[in-house]
Design an enzyme around this catalytic site. Sequence first.
Site, mmCIF file in Angstrom:
data_model
loop_
_atom_site.group_PDB
_atom_site.id
_atom_site.type_symbol
_atom_site.label_atom_id
_atom_site.label_comp_id
_atom_site.label_asym_id
_atom_site.label_seq_id
_atom_site.Cartn_x
_atom_site.Cartn_y
_atom_site.Cartn_z
ATOM 1 N N SER A 151 9.431 -7.288 6.362
ATOM 2 C CA SER A 151 8.062 -7.714 6.117
ATOM 3 C C SER A 151 7.881 -9.180 6.523
ATOM 4 O O SER A 151 8.048 -9.513 7.685
ATOM 5 C CB SER A 151 7.695 -7.457 4.646
ATOM 6 O OG SER A 151 6.311 -7.601 4.420
ATOM 7 N N ASP A 200 3.474 3.358 5.023
ATOM 8 C CA ASP A 200 3.433 1.945 4.616
ATOM 9 C C ASP A 200 1.976 1.532 4.413
ATOM 10 O O ASP A 200 1.168 1.578 5.348
ATOM 11 C CB ASP A 200 4.078 1.108 5.715
ATOM 12 C CG ASP A 200 4.270 -0.349 5.346
ATOM 13 O OD1 ASP A 200 3.424 -0.900 4.616
ATOM 14 O OD2 ASP A 200 5.258 -0.937 5.819
ATOM 15 N N HIS A 214 6.845 0.895 2.273
ATOM 16 C CA HIS A 214 7.129 -0.481 2.671
ATOM 17 C C HIS A 214 8.341 -1.088 1.970
ATOM 18 O O HIS A 214 8.830 -2.132 2.398
ATOM 19 C CB HIS A 214 5.901 -1.353 2.382
ATOM 20 C CG HIS A 214 5.943 -2.720 2.999
ATOM 21 N ND1 HIS A 214 5.781 -2.936 4.352
ATOM 22 C CD2 HIS A 214 6.138 -3.955 2.443
ATOM 23 C CE1 HIS A 214 5.862 -4.230 4.606
ATOM 24 N NE2 HIS A 214 6.080 -4.870 3.468
#
Length: 284
Positions: free
Chosen positions: A150, A229, A262
Site C-alpha cells: 500500500s 480491494d 487489501h
Amino acid sequence: MSIELLKQDKAFGGMLETYRHTSAVNNCFMQFSVYRPPQSETADVPLLTWLSGLTCNEETFMIKAGAQRIASELGIMLVTPDTSPRGEEVHDDEEGAYDFGLGAGFYVNATEDPWKQNYNMYRYIIEELPGIIFQNFSADKARHGIFGHSMGGHGALSIGLKHPEIYLSISAFAPICNPINCPWGKKALSNYLGDDQSKWNQYDATEIIQSDSLVAPKNRILIDQGLADEFLERELNTDRFEEMCIARGIDIEIRRHADYGHGYYFISTFIEDHIKHHAQFLCK
C-alpha cells in the site's frame, strides 16, 4: 551508531528482534525490527527491506505476514522500519487522521513546516537505516531488495526505481502506484511538499517510469493486487502504472487475484512467492 535491543524472540531457527536508535535524519527516536536467519550466524546474507502501509509500525509485518519460515529456509534477512517518525515532539495531523502524520510518513523528505523537522523517511530508508543494518548485522550490501504494501508499496516502487544501485529487486502488494492522482497521495504530498506539484513527481512511481533519467531495473518487478480491494479504484491506479511500464519496456508482472482484499490475509497468502521472487536475484 548505537542501537538498543527492546525485544527478542526465536523463530524458525533465527532471531526476531526490535531495536531503537536516535535518528539524525528524523530528529527523534526510531524503531525497526529485524529477522536474522540462522545462516547469518556464519556468513553475510541477502537483505530484504519491507515498507509497511498506513497506520502500521515496525512490528506489523513481522507479526502478521508469516514471512519468517521462508526467510529462514532461504537465508534472507528481513528488516522492517516504522512508517513515520514518532515521539512527543513529533508533529501529527491536528485531527489525528490515519492517512497523514504519525503512521503515514509516505516515504518522502518533507520540505514544509512543521513536517520537515522530522518527516524525512526517504533519507531514512536509503541512507540511515541501511547504514545501521550493515554496521550491526551480517547483511550483504551487494544483495539488497525492497518490497512493501500500500503506502509502503508506493515507497518500495519509487525508491527501488530511483536507486537501482542499492536495490537489486523490487516487489509490492497493492501499492499506491500514482499518488499524485489519488486522495491519499494528494493529501500527504501537498502537506509534506507544498502546492508545487512538480515536487511531487519525484515520489510517484508512475511519473518516475516516464522520466528520461530512468535507469530501467535489471530484474522483473512483481506486484500482487486483490480484486476485492476496497481501495483499488480510488487510491491505487495499478492499471495506469502497468500501462506506463509496458510503454517504457519495463519488465513487470502484475498478478490480479479475485476475491482478495487489501490487508494481511492477502499478504500472508502470497508472501512466500514474493520472497522467492527476490531470492532469484539475491541468493546467487
